[in-house]
Design a protein around this motif. Structure first.
Motif, PDB file in Angstrom:
ATOM      1  N   ARG A 138      16.794  -7.464   2.813  1.00  0.00           N
ATOM      2  CA  ARG A 138      16.087  -8.385   1.769  1.00  0.00           C
ATOM      3  C   ARG A 138      14.921  -7.720   1.137  1.00  0.00           C
ATOM      4  NH1 ARG A 138      16.541 -14.361   4.597  1.00  0.00           N
ATOM      5  NH2 ARG A 138      18.932 -14.311   4.656  1.00  0.00           N
ATOM      6  N   ILE A 139      14.375  -6.916   2.053  1.00  0.00           N
ATOM      7  CA  ILE A 139      13.078  -6.238   1.678  1.00  0.00           C
ATOM      8  C   ILE A 139      13.382  -5.451   0.631  1.00  0.00           C
ATOM      9  CG2 ILE A 139      11.158  -4.987   2.222  1.00  0.00           C
ATOM     10  CD1 ILE A 139      11.322  -6.365   5.005  1.00  0.00           C
ATOM     11  N   VAL A 140      14.593  -4.490   0.622  1.00  0.00           N
ATOM     12  CA  VAL A 140      14.812  -3.628  -0.017  1.00  0.00           C
ATOM     13  C   VAL A 140      15.292  -4.370  -1.589  1.00  0.00           C
ATOM     14  CG1 VAL A 140      16.909  -1.843  -0.649  1.00  0.00           C
ATOM     15  CG2 VAL A 140      15.849  -1.902   1.750  1.00  0.00           C
ATOM     16  N   ALA A 141      16.025  -5.411  -1.435  1.00  0.00           N
ATOM     17  CA  ALA A 141      16.471  -5.934  -2.581  1.00  0.00           C
ATOM     18  C   ALA A 141      15.113  -6.705  -3.437  1.00  0.00           C
ATOM     19  CB  ALA A 141      17.492  -7.083  -2.289  1.00  0.00           C
TER      20      ALA A 141
ATOM     21  N   LYS B  31      11.587  -6.388  -7.844  1.00  0.00           N
ATOM     22  CA  LYS B  31      10.199  -6.227  -8.574  1.00  0.00           C
ATOM     23  C   LYS B  31       9.951  -4.942  -9.399  1.00  0.00           C
ATOM     24  CE  LYS B  31       6.757  -8.084  -7.003  1.00  0.00           C
ATOM     25  NZ  LYS B  31       5.950  -9.231  -7.485  1.00  0.00           N
ATOM     26  N   ARG B  32      10.551  -4.047  -8.920  1.00  0.00           N
ATOM     27  CA  ARG B  32      10.378  -2.542  -9.825  1.00  0.00           C
ATOM     28  C   ARG B  32      11.136  -2.610 -11.135  1.00  0.00           C
ATOM     29  NH1 ARG B  32      11.358   2.052  -4.975  1.00  0.00           N
ATOM     30  NH2 ARG B  32       9.202   2.207  -4.448  1.00  0.00           N
ATOM     31  N   LYS B  33      12.199  -3.416 -11.111  1.00  0.00           N
ATOM     32  CA  LYS B  33      12.835  -3.613 -12.328  1.00  0.00           C
ATOM     33  C   LYS B  33      12.088  -4.478 -13.219  1.00  0.00           C
ATOM     34  CE  LYS B  33      17.660  -3.441 -10.843  1.00  0.00           C
ATOM     35  NZ  LYS B  33      18.808  -4.317  -9.958  1.00  0.00           N
ATOM     36  N   VAL B  34      11.674  -5.605 -12.990  1.00  0.00           N
ATOM     37  CA  VAL B  34      10.793  -6.305 -13.702  1.00  0.00           C
ATOM     38  C   VAL B  34       9.294  -5.436 -14.204  1.00  0.00           C
ATOM     39  CG1 VAL B  34       9.220  -8.128 -13.746  1.00  0.00           C
ATOM     40  CG2 VAL B  34      11.537  -8.316 -12.421  1.00  0.00           C
ATOM     41  N   ALA B  35       8.868  -4.661 -13.402  1.00  0.00           N
ATOM     42  CA  ALA B  35       7.867  -3.778 -13.609  1.00  0.00           C
ATOM     43  C   ALA B  35       8.134  -2.835 -14.768  1.00  0.00           C
ATOM     44  CB  ALA B  35       7.304  -3.335 -12.347  1.00  0.00           C
TER      45      ALA B  35
ATOM     46  N   GLU C  26       0.939  -1.465   0.069  1.00  0.00           N
ATOM     47  CA  GLU C  26       0.103  -0.079  -0.104  1.00  0.00           C
ATOM     48  C   GLU C  26       0.886   1.173  -0.059  1.00  0.00           C
ATOM     49  OE1 GLU C  26      -2.685  -0.626   3.239  1.00  0.00           O
ATOM     50  OE2 GLU C  26      -3.820  -2.275   2.323  1.00  0.00           O
ATOM     51  N   GLN C  27       1.984   1.111   0.637  1.00  0.00           N
ATOM     52  CA  GLN C  27       2.745   2.333   0.740  1.00  0.00           C
ATOM     53  C   GLN C  27       4.045   2.631  -0.211  1.00  0.00           C
ATOM     54  OE1 GLN C  27       1.713   4.994   2.966  1.00  0.00           O
ATOM     55  NE2 GLN C  27       0.279   3.608   3.463  1.00  0.00           N
ATOM     56  N   ILE C  28       4.299   1.288  -0.449  1.00  0.00           N
ATOM     57  CA  ILE C  28       5.569   1.360  -1.501  1.00  0.00           C
ATOM     58  C   ILE C  28       5.126   1.127  -2.949  1.00  0.00           C
ATOM     59  CG2 ILE C  28       7.727   0.410  -2.042  1.00  0.00           C
ATOM     60  CD1 ILE C  28       8.142  -0.048   0.846  1.00  0.00           C
ATOM     61  N   GLY C  29       3.815   0.485  -2.971  1.00  0.00           N
ATOM     62  CA  GLY C  29       3.305   0.141  -4.174  1.00  0.00           C
ATOM     63  C   GLY C  29       3.658  -0.792  -5.027  1.00  0.00           C
ATOM     64  N   VAL C  30       4.158  -1.947  -4.258  1.00  0.00           N
ATOM     65  CA  VAL C  30       4.885  -3.060  -4.843  1.00  0.00           C
ATOM     66  C   VAL C  30       3.757  -4.446  -4.435  1.00  0.00           C
ATOM     67  CG1 VAL C  30       6.685  -4.809  -4.882  1.00  0.00           C
ATOM     68  CG2 VAL C  30       7.049  -2.327  -5.223  1.00  0.00           C
ATOM     69  N   THR C  31       3.052  -5.078  -5.296  1.00  0.00           N
ATOM     70  CA  THR C  31       2.284  -6.287  -5.012  1.00  0.00           C
ATOM     71  C   THR C  31       3.387  -7.223  -4.690  1.00  0.00           C
ATOM     72  OG1 THR C  31       0.748  -5.502  -6.473  1.00  0.00           O
ATOM     73  CG2 THR C  31       0.612  -7.760  -5.869  1.00  0.00           C
ATOM     74  N   VAL C  32       3.080  -8.087  -3.463  1.00  0.00           N
ATOM     75  CA  VAL C  32       3.860  -9.070  -2.774  1.00  0.00           C
ATOM     76  C   VAL C  32       3.008 -10.327  -3.418  1.00  0.00           C
ATOM     77  CG1 VAL C  32       4.746 -10.405  -0.880  1.00  0.00           C
ATOM     78  CG2 VAL C  32       4.738  -7.745  -1.172  1.00  0.00           C
ATOM     79  N   LYS C  33       3.335 -11.275  -4.087  1.00  0.00           N
ATOM     80  CA  LYS C  33       2.450 -12.557  -4.579  1.00  0.00           C
ATOM     81  C   LYS C  33       2.641 -13.346  -3.300  1.00  0.00           C
ATOM     82  CE  LYS C  33       3.416 -12.048  -9.309  1.00  0.00           C
ATOM     83  NZ  LYS C  33       4.000 -12.775 -10.460  1.00  0.00           N
ATOM     84  N   ASP C  34       1.682 -14.190  -2.866  1.00  0.00           N
ATOM     85  CA  ASP C  34       1.502 -15.085  -1.894  1.00  0.00           C
ATOM     86  C   ASP C  34       2.875 -16.110  -1.942  1.00  0.00           C
ATOM     87  OD1 ASP C  34      -0.851 -14.401  -1.165  1.00  0.00           O
ATOM     88  OD2 ASP C  34      -1.992 -16.061  -2.070  1.00  0.00           O
TER      89      ASP C  34
END
Lengths: 504, 85
Positions: free
Chosen positions: B73-76, B81-85, B52-60
């Motif tokens: 690890r969260i930063v990486a 995810k942003r690179k892929v997007a 919600e705040q960073i705008g990256v979806t975390v798949k299950d």
């Protein structure tokens, strides 16, 4: 009936010593390994000078090492104090002192271990045993406890009423509450649960519930008592890992509290996994909504779904709802287990007819010996052998029980009990507070969360974060108020008693 | 970019689970579960923050320790995810 849990374990190992008893990550212990580990632990504890009746504290996440130490201690006729792995050292040390433990065994990798060890009185021994995650973990364990293996695990010569486990349900500077469970309590409840769940050596259970929690403690001993396999996890932070284990290791039984199932249903995509081996699901630790129960049944159609009810003071379990009656009696906690009597009584102790709400009282071989070193609390809780559960309930015309609420003010976060007084005691040590009250608040996932309402002294300043930070260093995370509100005054009755329900 | 992302994640965990702004209280590689900083529900809240705040979806299936068990690890994970997007 066997005299102790150790006898149930010895029966299981005699049946098949090579059978897998416990598996945590890459660490697999057979029943033979477990019994060797427990015998080694017993020898080490005896050599430390511990004598029958002494208490020993254990601070471990769910791991085979904990189980070996527990059974070793029982074999040496010691009483085990399983310590809450989420609790802070300052609270644990109060429980250890109150329980009069002569030794504490803990994993040096536990975040509170160093602080706990430093805070122990000089006459309390501290033994470090690292929970390892590899194929040779049994040998590592035996080297770590530093005793010579080879001696057999002894069946302890214990009486039914000898204390086996001392489980703290709250622990504050004010009044720690240690539930004394006897060998007889544990065996009686274990045998009954194994029977109604139909546990057999072919079963493979998986637990995410900590062993210091009476439900987790019960899942552990019932699986070992049945000669089954139990897979160990600590938590549900990574639901996918749990789902993969349920599928890949062909798990036949899984136990949880309502939030366990809520997390799995919201984040684990259960329908994408093959859970065809699942034979039973059990749920206790608070009410699960009818919709959630129905959804779990649809997602895991092979499993019989057991709704159960109990308390630490009753070892674990008092009632269950037979799965075949679930549709008909959805919302009920079922009927008493074999050998247990339950009555719904009014405030004067009179038994109430069906349909009328009163306090659920229970009698049976699983009712605790009492609260450790607290005769007053014991007299209030156990009257003429009947446990007053503090839960409000009624029966229907068929004798099925339904929970209607709580007599005493207790907050249930997930399935952990939190005493408002315990949190208030911690808040009271903050300067600047004139008065305060702690109450429950609704929480979507956990059912309830802790809320604090504070009235500050004139001129005092405090903000929400300072209050939470103060609590966090003194309490387990789940006891820290989720919301802190500031008020000019607290709602009171005409007699001056704070009305907590108005704060929720 | 990475620094501000790291700061946001670290700040969120410090403020919500350790209730402090003292960054020395949380090492970037500290295990969030191993140190007892968060539990199962805390991890769900961190995921909600990332979504919600960073705008990256975390798949299950991305809810694994390799992606989530420390600030680093969260930063990486978020950056990948942003690179892929």
């Amino acid at each position: 009936m066997p005299a102790s849990l150790v006898d149930l374990l010895l029966t299981a190992v005699a049946r098949d010593p090579g059978k897998v008893a416990l598996r945590r990550k890459r660490s697999t212990w057979s029943y033979g390994d477990l019994v060797r580990g427990a015998a080694t632990a017993a020898e080490r504890l005896r050599r430390a000078g511990l004598e029958p009746g002494d208490r020993v504290g254990l601070l471990f996440r769910n791991c085979p090492e904990y189980v070996a130490l527990l059974y070793g201690a029982l074999s040496a006729r010691l009483a085990v104090v399983p310590l809450n792995v989420q609790e802070r050292a300052s609270v644990l040390v109060v429980q250890i002192e109150h329980g009069g433990a002569r030794m504490v065994v803990g994993d040096p990798d536990h975040p509170e271990w160093a602080a706990l060890k430093a805070a122990l009185q000089p006459d309390v021994g501290a033994l470090e045993v690292t929970a390892v995650d590899d194929d040779a973990s049994v040998e590592t364990f035996m080297q770590s406890v530093g005793a010579s293996p080879g001696q057999a695990l002894e069946s302890p010569a214990v009486a039914r009423d000898d204390m086996a486990i001392l489980l703290y349900t709250s622990g504050t500077t004010g009044r720690p509450k240690g539930v004394m469970l006897s060998h007889g309590n544990l065996v009686a409840n274990n045998v009954t649960i194994i029977d109604y769940l139909g546990l057999v050596p072919d079963d493979v259970g998986l637990t995410v519930m900590p062993f210091h929690f009476s439900y987790g403690n019960s899942v552990l001993h019932t699986h070992l008592g049945a000669g089954a396999t139990l897979l160990l996890e600590d938590n549900l932070a990574y639901p996918l890992i749990v789902m993969q284990r349920l599928q890949n290791e062909r798990v036949t039984g899984f136990s949880g509290v309502p939030s366990t199932f809520a997390i799995l249903m919201s984040r684990a995509r259960i329908d994408e996994f093959d859970l065809g081996a699942m034979r039973y699901l059990t749920q206790a630790g608070g009410a699960m909504t009818r919709a959630a129960i129905q959804r779990m049944r649809e997602l895991v159609p092979s499993a019989r779904f057991f709704v159960m009810y109990g308390q630490t003071e009753a070892t674990a379990r008092l009632t269950y709802l037979p799965p075949e009656r679930l549709d008909e009696k959805l919302g009920s906690i079922g009927k008493p287990l074999d050998g247990i009597e339950i009555e719904v009584r009014d405030l004067d102790g009179r038994v109430l007819p069906p349909g009328q709400t009163g306090e659920l009282c229970a009698r049976g071989p699983n009712i605790m010996l009492g609260y450790w070193r607290d005769e007053e609390a014991t007299r209030a809780a156990v009257v003429d052998g009947w446990l007053r559960t503090g839960d409000l309930a009624h029966t229907d015309e068929d004798g099925f029980l339904y929970i209607d609420g709580r007599v005493v003010e207790m907050i249930k976060v997930g399935s952990f009990r939190v005493s408002p007084l315990e949190v208030e005691e911690v808040l009271a040590t903050l300067p600047g507070i004139a008065e305060m009250a702690v109450a429950s608040m609704p929480d979507e996932l956990l059912g309830q969360a802790v809320k604090a309402v504070l009235v500050l002294r004139d001129g005092a300043t405090l903000d929400e974060r300072e209050v939470k930070a103060h609590c966090r260093v003194r309490l387990a995370a789940y006891k820290v108020p989720k919301v802190v509100e500031f008020a000019r005054e607290l709602p009171r009755t005409s007699s001056g008693k704070i009305q907590r329900f108005k704060l929720s | 970019m990475a620094d501000s992302l790291r700061d946001r994640i670290q700040k969120f965990i410090l403020e919500n689970y350790l209730f402090t702004s003292d960054t020395s209280a949380l090492g970037l590689d500290d295990s969030l579960l191993g140190r007892g900083i968060v539990d199962s529900t805390g991890m769900l809240e961190i995921i909600m923050f990332i979504e919600e705040q960073i705008g990256v979806t975390v798949k299950d299936e991305e809810m694994v320790p390799e992606n989530l068990d420390s600030v680093s690890r969260i930063v990486a994970f978020v950056e990948s995810k942003r690179k892929v997007a």
